[in-house]
Design an enzyme around this catalytic site. Structure first.
Site, PDB file in Angstrom:
ATOM      1  CB  CYS A 111       9.257  -0.076   4.055  1.00 37.63           C
ATOM      2  SG  CYS A 111      10.798  -0.564   4.869  1.00 37.63           S
ATOM      3  CG  HIS A 213       9.651  -2.988   0.193  1.00 35.26           C
ATOM      4  ND1 HIS A 213       9.614  -1.684  -0.250  1.00 35.26           N
ATOM      5  CD2 HIS A 213      10.435  -2.993   1.292  1.00 35.26           C
ATOM      6  CE1 HIS A 213      10.361  -0.925   0.534  1.00 35.26           C
ATOM      7  NE2 HIS A 213      10.869  -1.691   1.488  1.00 35.26           N
ATOM      8  CD  GLU A 215       7.543  -1.973  -3.083  1.00 32.83           C
ATOM      9  OE1 GLU A 215       8.669  -1.554  -2.713  1.00 32.83           O
ATOM     10  OE2 GLU A 215       6.613  -2.206  -2.278  1.00 32.83           O
TER      11      GLU A 215
END
Length: 240
Positions: A111, A213, A215
């Site tokens: 990001c 994102h 993660e």
């Protein structure tokens, strides 16, 4: 060298706005969890100079996202409105990225981290998607990042990631700025409105940025990103 050694991955934290001595470093647990799951040993990197002290010991660099903006002066633009900026964090991460690139330490920017990677490589940013891109999707929806929000299409051939042009993935989205295409890097993925969603350094070591994102583990490509990153970090570690 011990072949069982886990690659050491430095993770950049955010910093809150509380004055000293209440100032805190903050980072979501899922960044560290994603590194651990992919086979790495995560380390938080408090802001410190010289960054070479960190670069001497880490095997990979993860530059996290954050709800703030990069100073447009760093990419040769003037601010079109007031932005929430964090100069201390940006200066620290910029030094880390530039140092990692010079040493061929594997880098992943997520990001805001992708945007700063692009700037370090010589690119520029869209300062505000909603006002600068006609017909743009909502890239900062009012929903959890654990939910897929829009699709991306793989548009370029990566030197490292096992992806193919034309692949489509559903990813999350939490940003209002984006990266402009540039000869400074290879664009790897775009959203339907043309917003750049992933990039890669054209030569040298592994340096990849993604606008979503990963993660959170929403898309299959998220696993590919982290596993490839850790594979490259392992290779770097073994060459020390």
């Amino acid at each position: 060298m011990n072949m069982l050694h886990l690659p050491r991955i430095g993770i950049t934290p955010d910093i809150n706005d509380l004055p000293v001595p209440e100032t805190e470093y903050v980072v979501r647990q899922n960044y560290a969890d994603a590194i651990s799951k992919a086979g790495g040993l995560p380390f938080l990197l408090p802001y410190h100079e010289p960054v070479g002290d960190y670069l001497d010991v880490i095997d990979g660099l993860l530059v996290t996202g954050g709800l703030f903006d990069i100073d447009p002066a760093l990419y040769r633009q003037t601010s079109r409105k007031d932005y929430a900026m964090k100069p201390a964090r940006t200066n620290f991460e910029r030094a880390l990225i530039e140092g990692a690139l010079s040493r061929a330490i594997p880098v992943v920017g997520i990001c805001n981290g992708m945007q700063l990677l692009a700037v370090c490589l010589g690119g520029e940013l869209v300062q505000d998607i909603s006002t600068e891109i006609d017909g743009a999707l909502e890239h900062k929806p009012d929903q959890s990042a654990s939910i897929a929000h829009h699709r991306i299409e793989i548009s370029g051939t990566s030197r490292h990631l096992q992806t193919s042009a034309g692949e489509v993935h559903e990813v999350n989205s939490v940003h209002h700025q984006s990266v402009l295409p540039s000869d400074a890097y290879q664009v790897l993925a775009v959203s339907p409105d043309g917003v750049v969603e992933a990039l890669e350094k054209k030569d040298g070591g592994f340096a990849v940025g993604v606008q979503w994102h990963p993660e959170y583990g929403v898309a299959d490509i998220d696993t590919i990103i982290f596993e490839t990153f850790l594979s490259k970090a392992r290779e770097y570690s073994q060459k020390k």
